[in-house]
Structure formats: C-alpha cells, structure tokens
Design a protein around this motif. Structure first.
Motif, short mmCIF file in Angstrom:
data_model
loop_
_atom_site.label_atom_id
_atom_site.label_comp_id
_atom_site.label_asym_id
_atom_site.label_seq_id
_atom_site.Cartn_x
_atom_site.Cartn_y
_atom_site.Cartn_z
N GLU A 179 -5.76 -4.44 10.82
CA GLU A 179 -5.06 -3.21 10.48
C GLU A 179 -5.85 -2.01 11.01
N CYS A 201 0.78 -1.25 0.00
CA CYS A 201 0.00 0.00 0.00
C CYS A 201 0.80 1.29 0.00
N CYS A 228 -4.95 -3.33 3.70
CA CYS A 228 -3.96 -4.41 3.71
C CYS A 228 -4.51 -5.71 4.29
N CYS A 245 1.63 1.33 8.00
CA CYS A 245 0.52 0.44 8.37
C CYS A 245 0.72 0.01 9.82
N CYS A 289 -3.26 2.79 8.01
CA CYS A 289 -2.71 2.36 6.72
C CYS A 289 -2.18 3.58 6.00
N TRP A 290 -1.25 3.38 5.07
CA TRP A 290 -0.84 4.49 4.21
C TRP A 290 -2.09 5.17 3.65
ZN LIG Z 1 -1.80 -0.66 4.82
#
Ligand SMILES: [Zn+2]
Length: 174
Positions: A156, A122, A133, A167, A159-160
């Motif tokens: 998760e 990602c 993800c 992440c 995350c980006w």
């Molecule tokens: Zn991620």
C-alpha cells in the motif's frame, strides 16, 4: 475446526457456514463498526503480544489466505484479464468491500497499480500518516495469486489515513 493445532492454513470456504440458514431474521449483513471492532481489537492484541512487525506480517498472511479463497470461490473469470478485473470489481462492490479501480496494468509483467475507494478497513479513519491496510495488501496479493498461479506481493502506497481518501496498492509477482 479451531481446536486442531496446525502449522499450515487449513481454512476452507465451508468454515464460513450456511449464512442463509444461520440468520433467517438478521440476514448476511452486519454494521461496518462491528467488522472494524473485530479486526482492530485483534490487531491491537497482536501488536501488544507480538509487536508491530509481527502483527503486520500475520495480518498480511491472513489477508492472503482470504484473497486466495475469495477468488477461488467467488470469481469465475480466469485467463482474460479484462473479464477478471470486471468480475472482481463487481464482486467487491456488491459485497461492500470497496470500489476497485485499476490505474495501470501491465499484462506482460503482471504489475498493477490499484486503488480502492471507500475501503472496508480504513475509509473514514483519522489521519495518522501511516498506511494501515496490511490485511488488504495480503488480500490483493492472494486474489492475484489465485488468478495467475504465481506468488504476488502488494504494497500500500497511499491510504485514507495518509490523507489520500483512497487506498492505492502496487502489486507485482514476487
Ligand atoms: Zn488504506
């Protein structure tokens, strides 16, 4: 290998083939775009055919199989948590998967908060306000299952794609 029907995973490391013999000129590496092209088109088709929830479930499940075999075949350390984490960090970095950091680890409950920088799946994607993800969630759970012998879940939380540029996963025994 892929023509036999199955109801359980039959994956084994040998299915990856002899990577040196197979590519004497091109070698083991490929461009990140090619990896993402394969993963994202597969996910796109799964969503179109089976819906978002089922596609995510299948990605988590595949990631879990991958994580178990990754740990079984590439990580030697068992028992000592610090040695295991150090080897896992090095292997993930050497293979260009991501930069793993353990933000918190409870050796008694086996609950972990883990971040992965420059994540393979990602990093660099547009911000979409969604954590994407799913494969990594399964992968991390699978690695920890193989290490501990216990079933795990990993979720998760950043995350980006949610703007965090890394992440972050919460992992704990299931
Ligand atoms: Zn991620």
């Amino acid at each position: 290998m892929f023509k036999e029907e199955r109801s359980e995973s039959t994956f084994h490391w040998g299915m990856l083939g002899d990577l040196e013999a197979g590519r004497p000129n091109l070698g083991r590496s490929t461009d990140l775009a090619v990896y993402r092209l394969m993963q994202f088109t597969l996910r796109d088709v799964l969503i179109a055919e089976h819906g978002v929830d089922e596609a995510n479930r299948l990605f988590v499940k595949a990631g879990e199989v991958a994580g178990r075999h990754f740990c079984r075949n590439l990580i030697k350390a068992r028992g000592d948590l610090a040695a295991f984490v150090a080897e896992l960090q090095k292997t993930l970095k050497d293979l260009g998967v991501g930069i793993l950091r353990i933000e918190s680890a409870d050796a008694a409950t086996l609950e972990f908060t883990v971040s992965v920088g420059e994540d393979l799946d990602c990093s660099g994607l547009p911000q979409t306000d969604e954590v994407i993800c799913a494969y990594d969630e399964g992968f991390l759970a699978g690695v920890l299952e193989e290490y501990s012998g216990k079933p795990f879940t990993a979720r998760e939380t950043d995350c980006w794609c949610t703007g965090d540029r890394t992440c972050r996963f919460l992992a704990k025994p299931r």
